[in-house]
Design a protein around this motif. Sequence first.
Motif, short mmCIF file in Angstrom:
data_model
loop_
_atom_site.label_atom_id
_atom_site.label_comp_id
_atom_site.label_asym_id
_atom_site.label_seq_id
_atom_site.Cartn_x
_atom_site.Cartn_y
_atom_site.Cartn_z
N ARG A 64 10.50 23.84 12.55
CA ARG A 64 11.66 24.30 13.35
C ARG A 64 12.84 23.61 12.83
NH1 ARG A 64 11.79 19.88 18.51
NH2 ARG A 64 13.03 18.70 17.51
N ASP A 65 12.75 22.36 12.33
CA ASP A 65 14.19 21.91 11.82
C ASP A 65 14.47 22.66 10.51
OD1 ASP A 65 14.55 20.17 13.83
OD2 ASP A 65 13.60 18.40 12.81
N MET A 68 16.04 26.15 11.93
CA MET A 68 17.29 26.03 12.35
C MET A 68 18.35 25.39 11.52
SD MET A 68 17.64 26.46 15.34
CE MET A 68 19.23 26.03 15.78
N LEU A 69 18.03 24.45 10.62
CA LEU A 69 19.13 23.73 10.00
C LEU A 69 19.22 24.43 8.78
CD1 LEU A 69 18.14 19.77 10.71
CD2 LEU A 69 19.47 21.48 12.04
N ARG A 70 18.21 24.74 8.22
CA ARG A 70 18.26 25.30 6.56
C ARG A 70 18.09 26.84 6.50
NH1 ARG A 70 14.40 21.87 3.49
NH2 ARG A 70 15.65 22.66 1.81
N GLY A 71 17.66 27.37 7.45
CA GLY A 71 17.43 28.76 7.54
C GLY A 71 16.23 29.38 6.79
N ILE A 72 15.23 28.45 6.83
CA ILE A 72 14.02 28.78 5.73
C ILE A 72 13.37 29.56 6.86
CG2 ILE A 72 11.89 27.90 4.91
CD1 ILE A 72 13.72 25.70 3.83
N ARG A 73 13.12 30.84 6.70
CA ARG A 73 12.09 31.70 7.69
C ARG A 73 10.97 32.21 6.79
NH1 ARG A 73 15.20 32.84 12.23
NH2 ARG A 73 17.46 32.05 11.86
N THR A 74 9.96 31.53 6.30
CA THR A 74 8.74 32.16 5.83
C THR A 74 7.88 32.40 6.91
OG1 THR A 74 8.00 29.80 5.53
CG2 THR A 74 8.84 30.99 3.70
N LYS A 80 6.60 32.59 15.71
CA LYS A 80 6.27 34.04 16.12
C LYS A 80 5.14 34.57 15.28
CE LYS A 80 8.74 37.98 14.95
NZ LYS A 80 10.18 38.55 14.64
N PHE A 119 7.62 27.03 25.29
CA PHE A 119 7.84 28.45 25.85
C PHE A 119 9.03 28.24 27.01
CE2 PHE A 119 3.42 28.08 24.36
CZ PHE A 119 3.57 28.95 23.33
N CYS A 121 11.94 28.20 26.14
CA CYS A 121 12.90 29.15 25.43
C CYS A 121 12.27 30.17 24.55
CB CYS A 121 13.72 28.27 24.31
SG CYS A 121 14.78 27.23 25.03
N HIS A 122 11.18 29.90 23.84
CA HIS A 122 10.45 30.87 23.02
C HIS A 122 9.37 31.85 23.94
CE1 HIS A 122 11.56 29.30 18.80
NE2 HIS A 122 11.54 28.22 19.53
N VAL A 123 9.36 33.14 23.42
CA VAL A 123 8.53 34.10 24.04
C VAL A 123 7.11 33.65 23.85
CG1 VAL A 123 8.77 35.80 22.12
CG2 VAL A 123 8.12 36.51 24.53
N ALA B 41 13.29 34.17 1.82
CA ALA B 41 12.76 33.69 3.00
C ALA B 41 12.59 32.17 2.99
CB ALA B 41 11.72 34.05 3.87
N ARG B 132 25.88 25.71 10.30
CA ARG B 132 24.92 25.76 8.81
C ARG B 132 25.70 25.95 7.63
NH1 ARG B 132 20.26 30.04 8.91
NH2 ARG B 132 21.98 31.42 7.89
N GLN B 169 12.02 36.28 26.65
CA GLN B 169 13.07 36.08 25.63
C GLN B 169 13.06 37.13 24.48
OE1 GLN B 169 11.53 33.62 27.01
NE2 GLN B 169 13.11 31.90 27.69
N ARG B 175 15.77 31.27 24.16
CA ARG B 175 16.89 30.69 25.29
C ARG B 175 16.35 30.24 26.16
NH1 ARG B 175 19.23 35.29 27.99
NH2 ARG B 175 20.96 33.95 28.17
#
Lengths: 172, 245
Positions: A64-65, A68-74, A80, A119, A121-123, B41, B132, B169, B175
Amino acid sequence: MFRQLSKKTYFISLVLFLALGISSCNSEQPKLMKAVTQFDSDQERDAHIALMRYDHKDLLRHKRDDTMLRGIRTKDNSLKACISCHVPKEHNGKILRHTDPEHFCATCHNYVAAQPDCFKCHVDHPVDDDKAGVASTLSNKELDALHASVVTSSDKLVDNKSSINTSTQEKQ
Amino acid sequence: MSNIDSYRRNFLTGIGAVSTMAAAVTIAPGVFLREVQAKPAEKAVSSKVRWGMLVDVNKLKDGGDACIEACKKEHGWGDEEHSNNKQDAQWIRKVTVKEKLTGHEFSLPVMCQHCDTAPCVDVCPTGASMKRADGIVQVNKHVCIGCRYCMMACPYKARSFIHETLTDQKPGTPRGKGTVESCNMCVNRVDAGLNPACVDAAPEAMLFGDLNDPESKISKALKEFGGTQIRADLGLNTGIRYQGI
């Protein structure tokens, strides 16, 4: 004599009580819902289970860090992706939520009485991507053309000024 | 090692670093040419890019209503049942301004201005309010304690607090109650190589791109026609620029 007997009965009743107590405890692990997609081999699956059973909380925190912080989205960093595989879109005709005992995460977390905060915050169930975000009616090319026209030539500034003039005239 | 020696060593290492950088510039100038595109990514965001937006207020047909609707749809805010007017989420607002002297009136969308030196980041006690590397200012809700200092600090009133328990959400926008939120320049879309939702909702009036890249459309437009910052006197070097205000 009486004292000895009472001691014996006390001891026996204690043993019986403990035995009953232990037998009434359910030592079986909770049965988890099967994942929507399965691994190709049992080896991969077993390695995944062994890793996740102990480390999922640390992995979730670490990744998650990264996101959030570095934008790594693999896909590996994606909660999700976890949800879309472990939670079905519907269960018995209803959306399965983390408050339901059948929910993959809830099954174990209820058993050990540990509350996950994810959950809040997250769906908690998979959502189709097209419903999730803005699906623009315009194609990328059309959008590019429109964006390009925002400021392309100095004529635009003249246009703006004339539009201001007309709007003020209308108000007058 | 004596203090003097360590000082000399640091000084020399510094010189070395500077000369290698200079060499990189001369040997491969093409390395620094950038294009606005989706990053892979697995790659972390870099400070070589600074995302920004240009809003031409005169070309906004509706003063930004379409942008607000697109933002609501993208991030799922605006339908909080139990919050009152003062508590409602406001990622982006329509602000109407009237010049008293001439009576000229116009509206503009105001959201987080993605400041370079963001006051909200300065005051956050936990580091939840963060910028960021690519200039996007957002709230890391994992560490937000809901103290609302950032809401006080923001000169643009861009942040809001979630007062109620939420469900369903959007997957791209988590959120939850007890945390502060604001425009995150659609960080999930930007990382996927898309424009922010508001920019795509008003493509004739808004431009999104890399402010650090002199060849990007936004930089060229800013160079030629300029762009105004709201409250430029604060010296925050905002990422959102306006024309026609």
